[in-house]
Design an enzyme around this catalytic site. Structure first.
Site, PDB file in Angstrom:
ATOM      1  CG  ASN A  10      -1.735   1.213   1.401  1.00 53.03           C
ATOM      2  OD1 ASN A  10      -1.832   2.028   0.477  1.00 53.03           O
ATOM      3  ND2 ASN A  10      -2.338   1.385   2.570  1.00 53.03           N
ATOM      4  CD1 TRP A  11       3.506   1.132  -3.010  1.00 49.93           C
ATOM      5  CD2 TRP A  11       3.387   2.357  -4.891  1.00 49.93           C
ATOM      6  NE1 TRP A  11       4.191   0.462  -3.991  1.00 49.93           N
ATOM      7  CE2 TRP A  11       4.141   1.190  -5.164  1.00 49.93           C
ATOM      8  CE3 TRP A  11       3.181   3.270  -5.922  1.00 49.93           C
ATOM      9  CZ2 TRP A  11       4.692   0.914  -6.420  1.00 49.93           C
ATOM     10  CZ3 TRP A  11       3.721   2.998  -7.178  1.00 49.93           C
ATOM     11  CH2 TRP A  11       4.476   1.836  -7.426  1.00 49.93           C
ATOM     12  CE  LYS A  12       0.081   3.277   4.829  1.00 57.18           C
ATOM     13  NZ  LYS A  12      -0.037   3.401   6.255  1.00 57.18           N
ATOM     14  CG  HIS A  99      -5.952   1.793   5.331  1.00 58.81           C
ATOM     15  ND1 HIS A  99      -5.483   2.708   6.242  1.00 58.81           N
ATOM     16  CD2 HIS A  99      -4.930   0.907   5.134  1.00 58.81           C
ATOM     17  CE1 HIS A  99      -4.232   2.403   6.571  1.00 58.81           C
ATOM     18  NE2 HIS A  99      -3.877   1.308   5.904  1.00 58.81           N
ATOM     19  CD  GLU A 101      -2.998   5.388   6.876  1.00 57.04           C
ATOM     20  OE1 GLU A 101      -2.983   5.486   5.645  1.00 57.04           O
ATOM     21  OE2 GLU A 101      -2.065   4.877   7.535  1.00 57.04           O
ATOM     22  CD  GLU A 167      -3.653  -2.800   7.424  1.00 59.48           C
ATOM     23  OE1 GLU A 167      -2.516  -2.952   6.980  1.00 59.48           O
ATOM     24  OE2 GLU A 167      -4.345  -1.805   7.180  1.00 59.48           O
ATOM     25  N   GLY A 173       2.357   1.730  11.009  1.00 63.17           N
ATOM     26  CA  GLY A 173       3.342   2.819  10.897  1.00 63.17           C
ATOM     27  C   GLY A 173       4.022   3.162  12.214  1.00 63.17           C
ATOM     28  CB  SER A 211       5.108  -2.229  11.955  1.00 64.47           C
ATOM     29  OG  SER A 211       4.635  -0.934  12.277  1.00 64.47           O
ATOM     30  N   GLY A 232       2.714  -1.361   4.340  1.00 65.50           N
ATOM     31  CA  GLY A 232       2.714   0.075   4.048  1.00 65.50           C
ATOM     32  C   GLY A 232       4.130   0.560   3.782  1.00 65.50           C
ATOM     33  N   GLY A 233       4.751   1.132   4.808  1.00 65.58           N
ATOM     34  CA  GLY A 233       6.059   1.776   4.667  1.00 65.58           C
ATOM     35  C   GLY A 233       7.088   0.943   3.910  1.00 65.58           C
TER      36      GLY A 233
HETATM   37  C1  PEP Z   1      -0.933   0.000   6.237  1.00 66.67           C
HETATM   38  O1  PEP Z   1      -1.120   1.195   6.326  1.00 66.67           O
HETATM   39  O2  PEP Z   1      -1.751  -0.725   5.628  1.00 66.67           O
HETATM   40  C2  PEP Z   1       0.254  -0.550   6.862  1.00 66.67           C
HETATM   41  C3  PEP Z   1       0.254  -1.818   7.157  1.00 66.67           C
HETATM   42  O3  PEP Z   1       1.276   0.324   7.106  1.00 66.67           O
HETATM   43  P1  PEP Z   1       2.716  -0.016   7.753  1.00 66.67           P
HETATM   44  O4  PEP Z   1       3.204  -1.311   7.136  1.00 66.67           O
HETATM   45  O5  PEP Z   1       3.565   1.139   7.420  1.00 66.67           O
HETATM   46  O6  PEP Z   1       2.486  -0.192   9.223  1.00 66.67           O
END
Ligand code: PEP
Length: 251
Positions: A10-12, A99, A101, A167, A173, A211, A232-233
């Site tokens: 997920n590049w956000k 999600h 966010e 999640e 994050g 994470s 994500g990251g």
């Molecule tokens: C996400 O936002 O879906 C996610 C899992 O982010 P991260 O891996 O950065 O925690």
């Protein structure tokens, strides 16, 4: 793809044409990973770029995914919205729904998520529903109640083709990762919950997100009922994302 591990990046709100090309070429350079289905969820404006770069991927299955979609069906006067059919047109095969966010910054509700899932299915997109408790809910022992409420949007759907990402909000994050036992317990709970809605479980993937990185991926993939990861990251680094894909392949 329904018996593979999924690793979805997920590049956000990140990326530029040139940077995306570099990242995509690193992913395309991976040797065959027959047990993994790779997903890439760029900002919607880059879906065609991802589709064009990956549709003839030499070795691996790569699914372009959208990060969100409009709750409005069809077309119309909804400035700024992108419909499920448009995402499909631009190359998406799956779409994230709910999600955390989207709730945090856009106050998305369960009713809206349900509408989005229906729109996704009607357009032939696989919905990837994100669920997870916040820290206070976990500390109060309310994590299953929260997740059950979020999953209830799947009740009565005439489909067995969807994915779920567990999640925990406190792990997104933050560098904090749920432990193997917490993950296995929640994934088992989610699976049973979804089966209780009358879905056969035939085409369901339950991913863990929060994470995930190259260091912890193998441990997470070894937890029971983990069918992959939403990343994500770490998906913004070709090296890290590739390492997570390789860990899924070896799981
Ligand atoms: C996400 O936002 O879906 C996610 C899992 O982010 P991260 O891996 O950065 O925690």
């Amino acid at each position: 793809m329904w018996n593979k591990k999924w690793v979805v990046g997920n590049w956000k709100m990140n990326g530029r044409l040139h940077e995306n090309d570099t990242l995509l070429s690193e992913i395309l350079a991976l040797p065959p990973q027959p047990n993994v289905c790779i997903g890439i969820a760029p900002p919607a404006v880059y879906l065609q770029q991802v589709r064009n770069a990956t549709q003839n991927a030499p070795h691996n299955t790569i699914l372009p995914c959208a990060q969100d979609l409009s709750r409005f069906p069809g077309t119309g006067a909804y400035t700024g919205e992108i419909s499920a059919a448009m995402l499909k047109d631009a190359g998406a095969q799956a779409v994230l729904v709910g999600h955390s966010e989207r709730s945090l910054y856009f106050n998305e509700t369960n009713d809206e998520r349900r509408q989005k899932i229906e729109n996704a299915l009607a357009a032939g997109l696989i919905p990837l529903l994100c669920v997870g408790e916040n820290l206070q809910e976990r500390e109060n022992g309310d994590e299953k109640t929260t997740v059950a409420r979020q999953l209830s949007v799947l009740k009565g759907l005439q489909t067995d083709t969807f994915a779920i990402a567990y999640e925990p909000v406190w792990a997104i994050g933050t560098g904090k990762v749920a432990n193997k036992e917490q993950i296995a317990q929640m994934h088992h709970f989610i699976y049973n919950e979804v089966l209780s809605f009358g879905n056969s479980g035939a085409n369901i993937r339950i991913l863990y997100g929060g994470s995930v990185n190259e260091t912890n991926a193998a441990e997470i993939f070894s937890a029971a009922h983990v069918d992959g990861a939403l990343v994500g990251g770490a998906s913004l680094s070709g090296k890290q994302f590739s390492a997570i894909i390789r860990a899924a392949e070896q799981a």
